[in-house]
Write an enzyme that holds these catalytic residues in place. Structure first.
Site, PDB file in Angstrom:
ATOM      1  N   GLU A 219      30.025  70.243  87.493  1.00  0.00           N
ATOM      2  CA  GLU A 219      31.385  70.533  87.041  1.00  0.00           C
ATOM      3  C   GLU A 219      32.263  69.389  87.536  1.00  0.00           C
ATOM      4  OE1 GLU A 219      31.987  72.814  84.991  1.00  0.00           O
ATOM      5  OE2 GLU A 219      30.093  73.889  85.133  1.00  0.00           O
ATOM      6  N   CYS A 257      40.746  70.102  88.251  1.00  0.00           N
ATOM      7  CA  CYS A 257      40.014  69.442  87.164  1.00  0.00           C
ATOM      8  C   CYS A 257      40.489  69.905  85.794  1.00  0.00           C
ATOM      9  CB  CYS A 257      38.518  69.682  87.320  1.00  0.00           C
ATOM     10  SG  CYS A 257      38.055  71.433  87.373  1.00  0.00           S
TER      11      CYS A 257
END
Length: 485
Positions: A219, A257
């Site tokens: 991720e 993110c």
């Protein structure tokens, strides 16, 4: 062993991994009752230690308790409860179709745990990014090692001290330490590794995992764009601005993110949007503590370095004031910074928001197609044709229309990247699936046997096989009883 201090890394982790594998092989973690008990333990941890969690998140990142509850404690508890409620169904074998020619036969897909898994969490959501994947790994029946980020030391110490009190300390371990500890952990064989963090470290994780053919889920970050169409009503425009600000500055000061990295707007609309952003920022952030601080001096210098480029500094239309003593940065808007500057080629991961103008909003699609695939694309628009074009003509981990970041909290859809933004999906059932192997099980009877599947070969047998693969059972039956060649 419950928590492993950094200095122990010098000795290696062979014993730790061996102990966990022994626990897993004993079958301890695989029963449904054990899995449920671990999820209930996580719920108790979140409930009983809520105030302590707020304290460590404030110590590490300056997060307000409201932000901490919204983004980590509350959304995580909801997710774990969802797993508890659905685990029995998720863990049950799924029936699969079998063709008539295989009769009598049954086919099943049986989810089984992978074994011993390793979770590297990140510092920006240090509770959520540790415990969400942990909950999925436990629901799936694995033994687990969690390596919290050393950049959020208070949270890391909290996890190390409390996870053993609420979970099975023989099957769940917390290992603290810096990069060298991560390297030592990756010297061993794992049945799955989940890493959340930078692309640079993600490449190192993949390279180390390849030595043992360890499957990896990454991720990673990216530059998440946000398309802002010229909306018809003032109310819709204000709602869009509220949500943009929430997805940029209200989530760890943009250090996320999935935070909006830059906006794409039409030239004519840009001045109006900028004024709305300015006025709403003033209303939302009436106190400094409503916005998290920058992680550390290194990240502060990186962010302030973006404005060291004079071309970028000259594009600032709001904000731009930094306080190195408190590691705080004012929400900053930039209008059309050079596309070749660092702020437009690197992930910002902070409270700076470039606004890029286009002639027509449809031009934003061409702009996005020229960039690496992001973790998320956001778009505020009522134009259904534009929405469909974004879906059809762009690629990203997710697309959210008329809101931002909220997709992270949905248990019904997967969260994850594509291409440079990572691979592997989790959240909700997808967390269970990430740490499970879908084992195919086929059961057949001895009752029916077709000899045309075996040599010696002739054209008649090949003809029979053709009928089987076309599912032409009427013709096959007639051929078997000699009424058709």
């Amino acid at each position: 062993m419950v928590s492993v201090p950094e200095e122990k890394a010098q000795l290696g982790f062979g014993g730790l991994v061996g102990d966990l594998r022994e626990v897993y092989e004993s079958g301890r973690t695989q029963g449904l009752e054990w899995r449920q008990s671990q999820l209930r333990g996580l719920v108790r941890l979140l409930e009983e230690k809520e105030e302590e969690i707020f304290d460590v998140l404030h110590e590490d990142l300056g997060k307000h308790r409201g932000e901490a509850f919204r983004d980590e404690v509350g959304v995580l508890k909801k997710s774990v409860v969802d797993k508890l409620q659905n685990l029995k169904n998720w863990a049950a074998p799924e029936k699969a179709h079998t063709p008539l020619v295989a009769f009598p036969a049954t086919a099943l897909v049986v989810p089984e745990p992978l074994g011993v898994v390793l979770v590297f969490s990140c510092w920006n959501l240090p509770i959520g990014l540790a415990l969400e994947p942990l909950s999925g790994a436990l629901a799936a029946g694995n033994a687990v090692v969690v390596k919290p980020s050393e950049l959020a030391p208070a949270t890391s110490a909290f996890l190390a001290a409390n996870i053993p009190k609420y979970l099975d300390s023989k099957a769940v371990k917390v290992v603290e330490g810096g990069p060298e500890v991560g390297e030592k952990l990756m010297e061993h064989r794992w049945d799955k590794v989940l890493f959340t963090g930078s692309s640079r470290v993600g490449r190192l994780i993949m390279a180390q995992a390849a030595k043992h053919l360890t499957p990896v889920a990454l991720e990673l970050g990216s530059k998440c764009p946000c398309i802002v169409d010229w909306l018809d009503s003032d109310r819709d425009s204000q709602v869009a601005v509220n949500r943009i600000i929430g997805a940029k500055w209200s989530t760890c000061s943009g250090q996320a993110c999935i935070a909006i990295d830059y906006l794409l707007v039409e030239e004519e609309f840009a001045p109006i949007l900028i004024e709305m952003l300015k006025s709403t920022l003033e209303r939302f952030f009436t106190k400094p503590e409503y916005m998290a601080r920058i992680l550390n001096e290194k990240q502060f210098q990186r962010l302030s370095g973006f404005l060291a480029d004079r071309r970028v500094a000259s594009s600032v239309v709001h904000g731009g004031h930094f306080n190195p003593k408190t590691l705080s940065m004012e929400p900053t808007l930039l209008l059309n910074p050079p596309l070749d500057s660092d702020i437009m080629t690197e992930e910002i991961f902070g409270p700076l928001l470039p606004i890029i103008t286009v002639k027509k909003i449809e031009d934003s699609i061409k702009f996005l197609r020229s960039k690496p695939k992001p973790l998320a694309i956001y778009a505020f628009t009522r134009n259904e044709k534009l929405k469909q074009r974004i879906i059809d003509e762009t690629s990203s981990g997710s697309i959210t229309f008329n809101d931002a970041i909220v997709q992270y909290g949905l248990d019904s859809i997967p969260f994850g990247g594509v291409g440079h933004s990572g691979f592997g999906q989790y959240h909700g059932k997808y967390s269970f699936d990430m740490f499970s192997h879908k084992k195919a099980v086929l059961k057949r009877s001895f009752l029916v046997e077709f000899m045309f599947r075996y040599p010696p070969w002739d054209e008649t047998k090949i003809g029979m096989l053709r009928r089987v693969y076309r599912f032409d059972y009427v013709s096959l039956f007639l051929a078997l009883i000699g009424l058709r060649r």
